[in-house]
Design a protein around this motif. Structure first.
Motif, short mmCIF file in Angstrom:
data_model
loop_
_atom_site.label_atom_id
_atom_site.label_comp_id
_atom_site.label_asym_id
_atom_site.label_seq_id
_atom_site.Cartn_x
_atom_site.Cartn_y
_atom_site.Cartn_z
N SER A 51 141.59 120.50 87.43
CA SER A 51 141.96 121.49 86.42
C SER A 51 143.22 122.22 86.82
N ILE A 52 143.31 122.60 88.10
CA ILE A 52 144.51 123.28 88.61
C ILE A 52 145.73 122.37 88.48
N GLU A 53 145.55 121.10 88.82
CA GLU A 53 146.67 120.14 88.74
C GLU A 53 147.15 120.00 87.30
N THR A 54 146.19 119.92 86.35
CA THR A 54 146.55 119.83 84.93
C THR A 54 147.30 121.06 84.47
N THR A 55 146.80 122.24 84.90
CA THR A 55 147.45 123.50 84.52
C THR A 55 148.86 123.58 85.09
N LEU A 56 149.00 123.20 86.37
CA LEU A 56 150.33 123.23 87.00
C LEU A 56 151.29 122.27 86.31
N GLU A 59 146.24 132.85 86.31
CA GLU A 59 145.65 133.94 87.10
C GLU A 59 144.13 133.84 87.09
N ASP A 60 143.56 133.55 85.89
CA ASP A 60 142.11 133.39 85.81
C ASP A 60 141.65 132.23 86.68
N LEU A 61 142.44 131.14 86.60
CA LEU A 61 142.08 129.97 87.42
C LEU A 61 142.20 130.28 88.91
N LYS A 62 143.25 131.08 89.25
CA LYS A 62 143.41 131.46 90.65
C LYS A 62 142.22 132.30 91.11
N VAL A 64 153.81 130.77 77.88
CA VAL A 64 153.88 130.87 79.34
C VAL A 64 153.09 132.07 79.83
N SER A 65 153.18 133.19 79.04
CA SER A 65 152.42 134.38 79.41
C SER A 65 150.92 134.09 79.37
N ASN A 66 150.52 133.39 78.26
CA ASN A 66 149.11 133.01 78.17
C ASN A 66 148.74 132.06 79.30
N SER A 67 149.66 131.12 79.58
CA SER A 67 149.41 130.17 80.67
C SER A 67 149.33 130.92 82.00
N SER A 68 150.18 131.96 82.14
CA SER A 68 150.13 132.74 83.38
C SER A 68 148.77 133.42 83.51
N LYS A 69 148.26 133.95 82.36
CA LYS A 69 146.94 134.57 82.40
C LYS A 69 145.89 133.54 82.76
#
Length: 293
Positions: free
Chosen positions: A9-14, A193-196, A185-190
């Motif tokens: 999931s992290i890899e897909t998000t990145l 952050e949630d994923l982090k 990008v802001s939503n993706s950043s959120k």
């Protein structure tokens, strides 16, 4: 499995974030290119406006010169009219004088000479008038060319303004697209952050799980170590058992099953003393005579 799923999931998000950043960079490049075009167009507009102002100034100068030439032409025309009137008056005087003084030819010739000079002067004024007309015609032609150039410049300016309007519309669309991407990008950043945060929580669970696994492996290693010790002890016991069985057979020619038929001595020390005495007695009997019955 949760860790692998989370890492995927992290890899897909990145990867999505990288694609968004790449799109932003491409949009920035397009925006910079369009902005450079707009600056170039504005410079061309400024040059055209400067040229237009210069042409207007030239037209103003030409109009002023035209006005002066018209005044000069009018003055020359007035002078020509006056000279023509004077010539006509002189012709009348000459005719009257000729009628009255037919014999004075010399005076008449002088008058004719003056008339000729006057005609030459008139001709000179005519030529000057023609030159002024030609100058005026040339000025009018320059004015017409300037007006044509001005109209062409106005058409170019109109086209440039239309192009600027189209560019402004494109820039506005690009800005909206950039804002949309920034929002994404802001939503993706959120989301990141949630994923982090989720990753941190899962990492804590993973650390705890790994600690539990480590503790269990430690317990397992202790059990294995104990099993090894038990196996060693078991092997030693089996060896001792085998030695006892062999010793029982060699010394008493009985098996462990037969040995169970014998009663266990109540006093081990006395029994051992009796065994010792019996062994000494047997020893004292000497060697066995194989030839005896």
């Amino acid at each position: 499995e949760e860790k692998q799923k989370y890492e995927k999931s992290i890899e897909t998000t990145l990867k999505t974030s990288e694609e968004l950043e790449k799109n932003m960079q491409e949009i920035d490049i397009v925006y910079a290119t369009e902005k450079q075009k707009m600056v170039s167009i504005e410079e061309n507009i400024e040059k055209a406006e400067n040229r237009l102002n210069k042409l207007k100034e030239e037209i103003s100068n030409i109009e002023e010169e035209k006005k002066v030439n018209r005044e000069v032409k009018k003055q020359k025309e007035d002078e020509i009219a006056n000279l023509t009137k004077e010539i006509e008056e002189l012709n009348v005087v000459i005719e009257e004088f000729a009628k009255a003084n037919k014999d004075n030819q010399t005076y008449i010739d002088d008058l004719n000479f003056d008339i000729t000079n006057l005609k030459i002067s008139v001709s000179s004024f005519d030529e000057s008038n023609m030159s002024i007309d030609e100058m005026i015609e040339r000025i009018n032609q320059d004015i017409e060319n300037s007006n044509t150039s001005i109209n062409n410049k106005k058409i170019q300016i109109s086209a440039i303004k239309d192009e600027n309007s189209a560019i402004d519309t494109s820039i506005e669309a690009s800005k909206q697209e950039i804002e949309k991407i920034k929002q994404e990008v802001s939503n993706s950043s959120k989301i990141v952050e949630d994923l982090k945060a989720s990753r941190t929580k899962n990492n804590e669970k993973l650390v705890k799980l790994e600690q539990d696994i480590t503790d269990k492996f430690k317990i397992l290693e202790d059990v294995k170590e104990q099993l090894v010790k038990i196996d060693v002890k078991k092997t030693k016991i089996e060896q001792d058992k085998e030695q006892l069985v062999n010793h029982l057979w060699e010394e008493y020619e009985i098996t462990p099953n037969n040995a169970e038929e014998y009663e266990r001595p109540t006093n081990i020390a006395v029994a051992q003393k009796q065994v010792h005495d019996l062994r000494n007695q047997i020893k004292n009997l000497g060697s066995i005579n194989v030839d005896s019955i």
